[in-house]
Design an enzyme around this catalytic site. Structure first.
Site, mmCIF file in Angstrom:
data_model
loop_
_atom_site.group_PDB
_atom_site.id
_atom_site.type_symbol
_atom_site.label_atom_id
_atom_site.label_comp_id
_atom_site.label_asym_id
_atom_site.label_seq_id
_atom_site.Cartn_x
_atom_site.Cartn_y
_atom_site.Cartn_z
ATOM 1 N N HIS A 1 -7.923 -4.989 -0.734
ATOM 2 C CA HIS A 1 -6.668 -4.286 -0.460
ATOM 3 C C HIS A 1 -6.047 -4.678 0.881
ATOM 4 O O HIS A 1 -4.822 -4.737 1.015
ATOM 5 C CB HIS A 1 -6.946 -2.778 -0.483
ATOM 6 C CG HIS A 1 -5.732 -1.920 -0.355
ATOM 7 N ND1 HIS A 1 -4.834 -1.736 -1.380
ATOM 8 C CD2 HIS A 1 -5.255 -1.192 0.686
ATOM 9 C CE1 HIS A 1 -3.863 -0.922 -0.990
ATOM 10 N NE2 HIS A 1 -4.098 -0.590 0.263
ATOM 11 N N ASP B 1 -9.410 -3.018 -6.027
ATOM 12 C CA ASP B 1 -9.229 -3.962 -4.914
ATOM 13 C C ASP B 1 -10.047 -3.571 -3.686
ATOM 14 O O ASP B 1 -9.775 -4.020 -2.575
ATOM 15 C CB ASP B 1 -7.749 -4.107 -4.559
ATOM 16 C CG ASP B 1 -7.145 -2.856 -3.916
ATOM 17 O OD1 ASP B 1 -7.886 -1.872 -3.659
ATOM 18 O OD2 ASP B 1 -5.925 -2.847 -3.651
ATOM 19 N N SER C 1 0.817 -1.211 0.000
ATOM 20 C CA SER C 1 0.000 0.000 0.000
ATOM 21 C C SER C 1 0.859 1.273 0.000
ATOM 22 O O SER C 1 1.683 1.466 -0.896
ATOM 23 C CB SER C 1 -0.962 -0.044 1.196
ATOM 24 O OG SER C 1 -1.971 0.921 1.084
#
Length: 447
Positions: free
Chosen positions: A397, A364, A201
């Site tokens: 995610h 996602d 991320s």
């Protein structure tokens, strides 16, 4: 049909039952001790809110309420993750907001903590301070990795980021220097082998900018491969809504002014914004008869009454994301696809004070597909850039280290990167089209 139902793809994440994760609790591989000696060292770079933060209050701290000064002069305490039981007290929530917020000094052109607040990310070089990474760490330890010897964590103060050349960034520069030393030390401790870097991320954006800032000879000497997990190098649409509506970090009874202060004060918040290069003219926010694209971020910041964000955005963020040059070290990009992801926020008659309807698209769940695919689009044609892209349908995610088959794929790619000789293929794209039936998942609440 409401705009929030305008979904043009199938959300494959619905095929995966939500349950307690069992598969990640047992090793996925079996290897001999001889294999372990051949492994390249691994450095993990967490995403936003995915590592602990500690703080201490000095004599310069001026509490907004008397209770907020209770820890003044009493040494380090945990700032993040928060104690949700304590936060049921609205006074404690106010204290947290005060101490978690950072301040942009327009004269110094840099960000810093509130006066009298000192912060740090504990356990640097260890995985002990990471949040949500335990399943991955256990799997790597099962094949021979050892914390602080061949497996390392690189936590940081995720409220901060870095700045382009010519602009100060004390916290960011400190972290990048520490990260360089850690990678060099990890190599030295492991027979001078280059390192496999695994960011997730926001950690992907930081790791990418870190690599661009290092000499090419250094990158090729010390970095075996980078395994990006859920990289958003072009920002994401939700980043605009976070600035407009604020963020509560799961705090109960947090007033809107506190939510927006938490969101807007943090330097890293501006890195979430969709970049013009990646998002182009896609409509991202509609409010008061105005449509905002990634080219209209300045106007958007002014419209949400955040004009103080304009200067740092224009001078400290845009220049860093005007292009995505290839890092020229081997890269694996693992992304989730087929999950309903906010794409456009449409505000009604109450404008930015209201709750928007949401138009969903592919991605996602947090990051839009156009941003997830930016790596492949920009780097696949670059001579000498080795790139492998792995798509995992239905993986959210935040689920790469908690959904069994996704965790297995991440571990597999890390081990392949650690063991393989010099890559021979420049571009490789792989999609795991089937979600395993009966897969278990446990959502990890970190971004």
């Amino acid at each position: 049909m409401p705009l929030s139902q305008n979904i043009t793809h199938m959300d494959l994440s619905r095929l995966v039952p939500v349950a307690v994760l069992l598969v990640a609790l047992r090793p996925l591989h079996s290897h001999s001790a001889g294999d372990a000696k051949s492994l390249h060292p691994v450095v993990l770079v967490p995403g936003y809110a995915a590592n602990q933060l500690e703080a201490q209050l000095t004599a310069a701290y001026e509490p907004s309420e008397p209770v907020c000064g209770a820890r003044k002069g009493k040494g380090w305490f945990r700032l993040w993750p928060i104690n949700h039981t304590a936060m049921d007290d609205p006074h404690q929530a106010t204290c947290f907001t005060d101490q978690m917020s950072v301040v942009y000094d327009a004269v110094a052109d840099d960000y810093g903590n509130a006066a009298g607040v000192v912060s740090r990310g504990p356990f640097f070089a260890s995985t002990r301070g990471l949040i949500g990474w335990d399943p991955l760490v256990r799997q790597l330890e099962a094949v021979g990795y050892r914390d602080g010897e061949s497996l390392f964590g690189a936590p940081y103060d995720f409220r901060y980021s870095v700045a382009p050349r010519g602009h100060p960034s004390v916290e960011g520069a400190r972290y990048f220097a520490a990260l360089a030393r850690l990678i060099e030390r990890a190599s030295s401790l492991n027979e001078d082998q280059p390192v496999v870097v695994v960011p997730h991320s926001l950690g992907c954006a930081l790791a990418y900018q870190f690599l661009l800032g290092r000499p090419l000879a250094w990158r090729r000497r010390y970095v075996k491969r980078v395994v990006f997990v859920a990289a958003a190098l072009g920002g994401f649409a939700e980043g605009m809504n976070i600035l407009a509506a604020g963020m509560d970090l799961d705090l109960p009874n947090l007033a809107r002014p506190s939510r927006t202060r938490l969101a807007r004060s943090q330097q890293s918040a501006l890195w979430r914004l969709p970049t013009p290069m990646v998002f182009g003219d896609r409509p991202l926010v509609v409010a008061n008869n105005t449509t905002y694209t990634a080219h209209d971020i300045v106007e958007f910041l002014e419209a949400i009454a955040f004009p103080e964000g304009v200067r740092p955005y224009v001078t400290r963020v845009l220049p860093m994301w005007e292009a995505l040059p290839a890092p020229m070290v081997p890269v694996t990009s693992i992304i989730g696809v087929g999950v309903s992801t906010p794409e456009t926020f449409v505000y009604g008659e109450d404008g930015f004070m209201g709750t928007p309807e949401v138009v969903y698209g592919d991605g996602d769940g947090d990051i839009n597909m156009v941003s997830l695919e930016a790596i492949e689009k920009e780097w696949s044609g670059v001579e000498g850039q080795v790139l492998k892209v792995v798509r995992l349908p239905g993986v959210h995610h935040t689920d790469f280290f908690s959904v069994g088959f996704a965790l297995k794929k991440v571990v597999d790619e890390v081990l392949k990167a650690s063991r393989t000789a010099k890559p021979c293929r420049t571009i490789e794209v792989q999609t795991d089209m089937q979600v395993p039936v009966g897969e278990k998942r446990l959502r990890v609440q970190v971004l």
